[in-house]
Design an enzyme around this catalytic site. Structure first.
Site, short mmCIF file in Angstrom:
data_model
loop_
_atom_site.label_atom_id
_atom_site.label_comp_id
_atom_site.label_asym_id
_atom_site.label_seq_id
_atom_site.Cartn_x
_atom_site.Cartn_y
_atom_site.Cartn_z
N ASP A 1 48.53 36.19 35.40
CA ASP A 1 47.23 35.85 35.97
C ASP A 1 46.96 36.93 37.04
O ASP A 1 47.89 37.65 37.44
CB ASP A 1 47.35 34.45 36.59
CG ASP A 1 46.15 34.08 37.42
OD1 ASP A 1 45.03 34.18 36.91
OD2 ASP A 1 46.33 33.70 38.59
N ASP B 1 44.19 36.83 40.10
CA ASP B 1 43.89 36.31 41.45
C ASP B 1 45.02 35.37 41.91
O ASP B 1 45.27 34.35 41.28
CB ASP B 1 42.58 35.51 41.44
CG ASP B 1 41.37 36.38 41.08
OD1 ASP B 1 41.37 37.56 41.45
OD2 ASP B 1 40.44 35.86 40.45
#
Ligand code: B16
Ligand code: MG
Length: 214
Positions: free
Chosen positions: A8, A10
């Site tokens: 991922d 952020d």
């Protein structure tokens, strides 16, 4: 045996999760209520529009579709201001070392971010070349916790889901990884990410040798 690591963006590679929080908090303040860090956990990993729906739900408010579009655009403009000012050194410590170890072990590296701004963040950090496949919010229909983003990543990487491990900081992201049939390393706190196979406080604190035991 793990063949691919899917990251991922952020909150896992860089602290843009904090910039999302600041922008949503500013919008909530305009709407007349405070967005707490606890409530913000629900916004992590989900799309911009879904985040706004949750914000309105928290504030007990209702708005028309047109008003919501305008609010989402305003929040995004604040977020883009933050990330345009971002420096390459804001990447979390230990990330490039971890990428190097994954490569040395012959595994692939993917990026799976719900953000439509992922390109800008990758450009600011200068790290796009590390990834064998990139899937972002512009390429999916269903947001996390739907497993679509991770299944698409695995297919682009040419690896079956059971051979993938996902690194995620969001409750919705951990759920999406598990629904995709993948292993998951949670980045953050056990109380929030207990559904992950392992939880570490920061991505750089992850012990690479643990991957070989999955
Ligand atoms: P944007 P990730 C997600 O990115 C964020 O966690 C989430 O808070 C945000 O709402 C979503 O991207 C959409 O971002 O508004 O930039 O399209 O954690 O999946 O990398
Ligand atoms: Mg995240």
């Amino acid at each position: 045996m793990i063949q691919a690591c899917i990251f991922d963006l952020d909150g896992v590679i860089v602290d843009t999760a904090h910039y999302h929080f600041l922008a949503w908090r500013r919008l909530a303040a305009e709407l007349g209520f405070e967005l707490t860090p606890e409530a913000n956990e629900r916004l992590k990993g989900v799309s911009r529009m879904r985040s706004l729906e949750i914000i309105l739900e928290i504030g007990g408010l209702q708005r028309s579709r047109e008003e919501m579009d305008a609010m989402a655009t305003r929040k995004n403009a604040w977020f883009v201001e933050y990330i345009e000012a971002m420096q390459a050194h804001e990447i979390f410590p230990g990330i490039t070392d971890l990428f190097a170890k994954i490569r040395q072990a012959g595994m692939k590296i993917g990026l799976a971010s719900s953000s439509k701004n992922a390109d800008t963040v990758l450009r600011k950090l200068g790290i796009a070349h590390h990834f064998d496949a990139i899937v972002d919010g512009t390429m999916i229909i269903h947001t996390k916790p739907d497993p679509e983003i991770f299944l698409l990543s695995a297919s682009k990487l040419g690896v079956v889901p059971a051979q993938c491990v996902v690194f995620e900081d969001a409750q919705a992201g951990v759920e999406a990884a598990k629904r995709a049939g993948m292993r998951c390393v949670g980045i953050g706190k056990k109380e929030q990410l207990g559904a992950a196979d392992i939880v570490v406080a920061q991505t750089g604190a992850f012990d690479f040798s643990a991957l070989l035991k999955f």
